[in-house]
Design an enzyme around this catalytic site. Structure first.
Site, mmCIF file in Angstrom:
data_model
loop_
_atom_site.group_PDB
_atom_site.id
_atom_site.type_symbol
_atom_site.label_atom_id
_atom_site.label_comp_id
_atom_site.label_asym_id
_atom_site.label_seq_id
_atom_site.Cartn_x
_atom_site.Cartn_y
_atom_site.Cartn_z
ATOM 1 N N GLY A 156 0.841 -1.231 -0.114
ATOM 2 C CA GLY A 156 0.043 -0.036 0.105
ATOM 3 C C GLY A 156 0.873 1.285 0.200
ATOM 4 O O GLY A 156 0.461 2.513 -0.558
ATOM 5 N N THR A 299 -5.753 2.549 9.370
ATOM 6 C CA THR A 299 -4.991 1.320 9.900
ATOM 7 C C THR A 299 -5.453 1.061 11.245
ATOM 8 O O THR A 299 -5.070 -0.113 11.669
ATOM 9 C CB THR A 299 -3.759 1.972 9.841
ATOM 10 O OG1 THR A 299 -3.358 2.612 8.399
ATOM 11 C CG2 THR A 299 -2.644 0.966 9.698
ATOM 12 N N ASP A 390 -4.726 -3.439 -1.017
ATOM 13 C CA ASP A 390 -3.793 -4.359 -0.762
ATOM 14 C C ASP A 390 -4.307 -5.703 -0.761
ATOM 15 O O ASP A 390 -5.023 -6.306 0.244
ATOM 16 C CB ASP A 390 -3.203 -4.111 0.658
ATOM 17 C CG ASP A 390 -2.102 -2.954 0.595
ATOM 18 O OD1 ASP A 390 -1.723 -2.613 -0.570
ATOM 19 O OD2 ASP A 390 -1.304 -2.973 1.640
ATOM 20 N N PRO A 391 -3.733 -6.539 -1.677
ATOM 21 C CA PRO A 391 -4.199 -7.952 -1.740
ATOM 22 C C PRO A 391 -3.578 -8.748 -0.415
ATOM 23 O O PRO A 391 -4.168 -9.571 0.274
ATOM 24 C CB PRO A 391 -3.541 -8.626 -2.992
ATOM 25 C CG PRO A 391 -3.813 -7.576 -4.058
ATOM 26 C CD PRO A 391 -3.404 -6.208 -3.009
ATOM 27 N N HIS A 392 -2.493 -8.065 0.112
ATOM 28 C CA HIS A 392 -2.069 -8.818 1.128
ATOM 29 C C HIS A 392 -2.573 -8.367 2.664
ATOM 30 O O HIS A 392 -2.091 -8.864 3.624
ATOM 31 C CB HIS A 392 -0.400 -8.678 1.239
ATOM 32 C CG HIS A 392 0.199 -7.334 1.601
ATOM 33 N ND1 HIS A 392 1.583 -7.022 0.903
ATOM 34 C CD2 HIS A 392 -0.495 -6.195 2.071
ATOM 35 C CE1 HIS A 392 1.682 -5.770 1.209
ATOM 36 N NE2 HIS A 392 0.618 -5.126 2.041
ATOM 37 N N TYR A 421 2.281 6.313 -24.901
ATOM 38 C CA TYR A 421 0.848 5.614 -25.373
ATOM 39 C C TYR A 421 1.002 4.189 -25.422
ATOM 40 O O TYR A 421 0.641 3.649 -26.163
ATOM 41 C CB TYR A 421 0.556 6.086 -26.982
ATOM 42 C CG TYR A 421 0.948 7.427 -27.394
ATOM 43 C CD1 TYR A 421 1.119 7.634 -28.714
ATOM 44 C CD2 TYR A 421 1.293 8.518 -26.501
ATOM 45 C CE1 TYR A 421 1.354 8.862 -29.156
ATOM 46 C CE2 TYR A 421 1.701 9.658 -26.986
ATOM 47 C CZ TYR A 421 1.730 9.874 -28.216
ATOM 48 O OH TYR A 421 2.368 11.104 -28.809
ATOM 49 N N SER A 441 12.168 -4.559 -11.241
ATOM 50 C CA SER A 441 12.079 -6.037 -11.269
ATOM 51 C C SER A 441 11.156 -6.442 -10.107
ATOM 52 O O SER A 441 11.287 -5.845 -8.817
ATOM 53 C CB SER A 441 13.441 -6.772 -10.715
ATOM 54 O OG SER A 441 14.389 -6.763 -12.016
HETATM 55 C C1 LIG Z 1 -1.513 -0.954 5.480
HETATM 56 C C2 LIG Z 1 -1.841 0.337 5.010
HETATM 57 C C3 LIG Z 1 -0.980 1.051 4.173
HETATM 58 C C4 LIG Z 1 0.390 0.703 3.889
HETATM 59 O O1 LIG Z 1 0.481 -0.385 3.005
HETATM 60 P P1 LIG Z 1 1.811 -1.415 3.007
HETATM 61 O O2 LIG Z 1 1.382 -2.736 2.337
HETATM 62 O O3 LIG Z 1 2.095 -1.729 4.639
HETATM 63 O O4 LIG Z 1 2.707 -0.589 2.403
HETATM 64 C C5 LIG Z 1 -1.438 2.338 3.797
HETATM 65 N N1 LIG Z 1 -2.647 2.690 4.033
HETATM 66 C C6 LIG Z 1 -3.549 2.219 4.922
HETATM 67 C C7 LIG Z 1 -4.786 2.827 5.420
HETATM 68 C C8 LIG Z 1 -2.896 1.013 5.550
HETATM 69 O O5 LIG Z 1 -3.994 0.312 6.325
#
Ligand SMILES: *Cc1c(COP(=O)(O)O)cnc(C)c1O
Length: 618
Positions: A156, A299, A390-392, A421, A441
């Site tokens: 993220g 967060t 974030d998929p993770h 383009y 990469s």
């Molecule tokens: C976790 C988070 C991020 C940062 O994402 P990372 O994957 O840890 O780099 C940014 N914004 C919000 C609101 C988040 O919860």
């Protein structure tokens, strides 16, 4: 009778807290190894092996193999000793849980092929998959897949950088036009140049392309000239912002001084009154606004900002000749949009959403989740210019998988470093991802993991919707238990507990106090010690009964938002004014298993007993 609606059984999605699905997982591991080994053999089957079975008997060979064996055993031991047991419902800490078997297997299979998605040649299969998952995520955000695009980032943080990167370069387009193609912006003064709406800037760029002046114009944007004396404007973020925004201001040369914090209310959502006040003040002072960032799933609290109100505010501003970029930081909450997407891909109405979830045995009847403000916020995400997702996090995919989705793919030309383009080529697959994203990469295996996750868990109410719906239900159980908890006795003293706020999503913050205790320092120290007992840093994790995380809500970041909460714990206002910081425990409930009443009841009873025992000791 209508057939029951399609739904996923989340018992079949994860390895499971007790490795319940181990036989299946192991079978698939065997399959992917066999499959990959055969692939190698099939490449020029007549080529001779590089070394023989006889050579593999060589003592040096055996010795070298042994090193790998030993190193692996050492690593395994280290991991078992020093890892977080995310998979267990006893872990309600950070924004992570068990990852999907599909994603893990996809990752493991793909890593053997080691594709690199920087350039097409590095990973033809996974580059195509990245374009596909990018499109899926853009569609999930409500963007038109034909006009939008998205891609996988390392997280993220980088996705936020990219959003701001696009915003910055876009803001400099009218100014660049004034220098390189003045007739396109004839009659616009500096204020008007700094307030051209996003869509209009992109149309102007297209006109520059048609006139053969694109490179000249782009060379005069911020990417070519740098900032110099030019001020791209303020970036308005809620106080709940992730700290990546502060870094982004630094990295992109805009400067942290230009980050403006918008107050949040007691619900930890952006305070629209304050945002309006700030925007009005900036317009009056003729200070451009580069972007407004709304957070969907903050967060620390999981709070959902009123995205719809931000969109409305921009519309009002545009009627008065002012405009700004909108980025939604939905790193955490983004996948939650699936709750509202029907199997036909439509964004559903609120009653329809509730019904669809109920039919899939996720019943938010008690919590009446979501409240209409949260619903409207998710709905309005489709109006943002770009979104971090974030998929993770809520995608239940292993690290490192973030993503950014962009409303209008013409923005890519502003950041591309190879052929301009990129999307105008006949094949829709941009061949050189690395030339117009921040990273170079990058692991194709990550992309494969996301692709597998989406293949198995649909991005609608039947898939991620149900899964995340269950996690929200679990969080709600927890919130309700905390809310209903009566003062209880431990070690001859009495304690109370309060939740911070009714969760917008699946994060529950809470704090304890000794009944009658009116000292905020003492309360903070009590919760800090509880955190130490219910967290894990190193040593045998087996000794831990429950694991949570924590956060500190300070005046410097949150203003007076925590005041009422502190008061609810019996602390006088004067104490808040003196200490201006409250330490809370924080539980991100990603697991779907606590939605089950029986599992939850056991969890709560166990947690309460453990807390009592600890409080008695303290
Ligand atoms: C976790 C988070 C991020 C940062 O994402 P990372 O994957 O840890 O780099 C940014 N914004 C919000 C609101 C988040 O919860």
């Amino acid at each position: 009778m209508t057939p029951p609606p399609k739904q996923l059984d989340f018992n079949a999605l994860f390895l499971g807290p007790k490795s319940e699905n181990y036989p299946f997982f192991k079978e698939m591991l065997g399959f992917l190894m066999d499959d990959h080994a055969q692939w190698r053999k099939d490449f020029h089957p007549d080529d001779k092996p590089a070394f023989s079975a006889r050579e593999q008997e060589d003592p040096a060979f055996q010795e070298t193999i042994l090193r790998t064996r030993q190193a692996l055993a050492e690593l395994a031991g280290d991991l078992q000793l020093n890892s977080m047991p995310w998979f267990s419902p006893r872990y309600l800490g950070h924004m992570t849980m068990d990852t999907l078997m599909a994603a893990n297997l996809g990752y493991m299979l793909t890593i053997l092929y080691n594709p690199n998605n920087c350039a097409y040649e590095g990973g033809p299969a996974t580059t195509a998959l990245e374009i596909e998952v990018g499109r899926q995520l853009a569609a999930l955000m409500g963007f038109d897949p034909k006009r939008a695009w998205g891609h996988i980032t390392s997280g993220g943080t980088v996705a936020n950088y990219e959003g701001l990167w696009l915003a910055r370069n876009l803001k400099s387009v009218p100014r660049a036009l004034k220098e390189a193609m003045p007739e396109a912006v004839a009659g616009l003064d500096d204020w008007a140049l700094a307030n051209v709406p996003v869509r209009r800037s992109l149309d102007l760029l297209e006109a520059a392309k048609a006139a053969g002046r694109f490179d000249a114009v782009r060379g005069r944007t911020a990417r070519g000239t740098g900032l110099g004396g030019w001020k791209p404007g303020k970036v308005l973020v809620p106080q709940t912002k992730h700290y990546s925004w502060t870094k982004a201001m630094d990295v992109l040369g805009i400067g942290q001084d230009h980050l403006v914090q918008v107050r949040v209310g007691e619900d930890y959502r952006m305070d629209m009154g304050h945002l309006r006040e700030l925007v009005e003040g900036l317009i009056q002072a003729r200070e451009p606004i580069l972007a407004v960032v709304a957070v969907v799933g903050s967060t620390e609290e999981g709070a959902v900002d009123p995205v719809h109100e931000v969109v409305r505010l921009r519309r009002e501003c545009e009627e008065r000749g002012a405009s700004f970029y909108i980025h939604v930081d939905a790193a955490y909450g983004g996948y939650g949009r699936a709750l509202f997407v029907g199997e036909d891909g439509r964004f559903m109405g609120l009653p329809e959403t509730r019904k669809a979830l109920r039919e899939r045995r996720i019943d938010h009847a008690e919590s009446e989740w979501p409240d209409p403000e949260v619903y409207e916020a998710f709905k309005a995400m489709s109006e943002a210019d770009s979104i971090t997702v974030d998929p993770h996090k809520m995608g239940y995919v292993p690290y490192a998988a973030g993503a950014v989705a962009v409303q209008d793919k013409r923005t890519v030309d502003l950041v591309s470093y190879f052929a301009a383009y990129v999307f105008e080529k006949k094949e829709e697959n941009p061949l050189l991802l690395g030339s117009y994203i921040l990273e170079g990469s990058k692991a194709g295996a990550t992309v494969a993991a996301v692709w597998m996750a989406h293949k198995v868990v649909p991005l609608d109410v039947s898939g991620y919707g149900r899964l995340i719906g269950a996690s929200i239900e679990g969080a709600d159980h927890f919130y309700r238990s905390l809310l209903a908890a009566e003062a209880f006795e431990a070690g001859g003293r009495r304690f109370i507990v309060k939740p911070l706020v009714r969760p917008d999503f699946n994060v529950v913050d809470f704090a304890f106090n000794e009944a009658g205790g009116n000292d905020l320092d003492a309360m903070n120290s009590l919760n800090r010690r509880l955190y130490e007992a219910f967290s894990y840093k190193s040593g045998p994790v087996y000794a831990k009964d429950f694991i949570t995380s924590k956060t500190s809500l300070d005046y410097a970041e949150y203003g007076d938002a925590p005041r009422a909460f502190v008061r609810s714990l019996g602390i006088p206002d004067a104490e808040w004014d003196r200490v201006r910081s409250v330490f809370v425990l924080r539980s991100c409930v990603l697991t779907p298993y606590l939605s089950k009443n029986t599992t939850y009841a056991e969890y709560w009873a166990g947690l309460l007993a453990a807390l009592r025992a600890k409080l008695a000791e303290l």
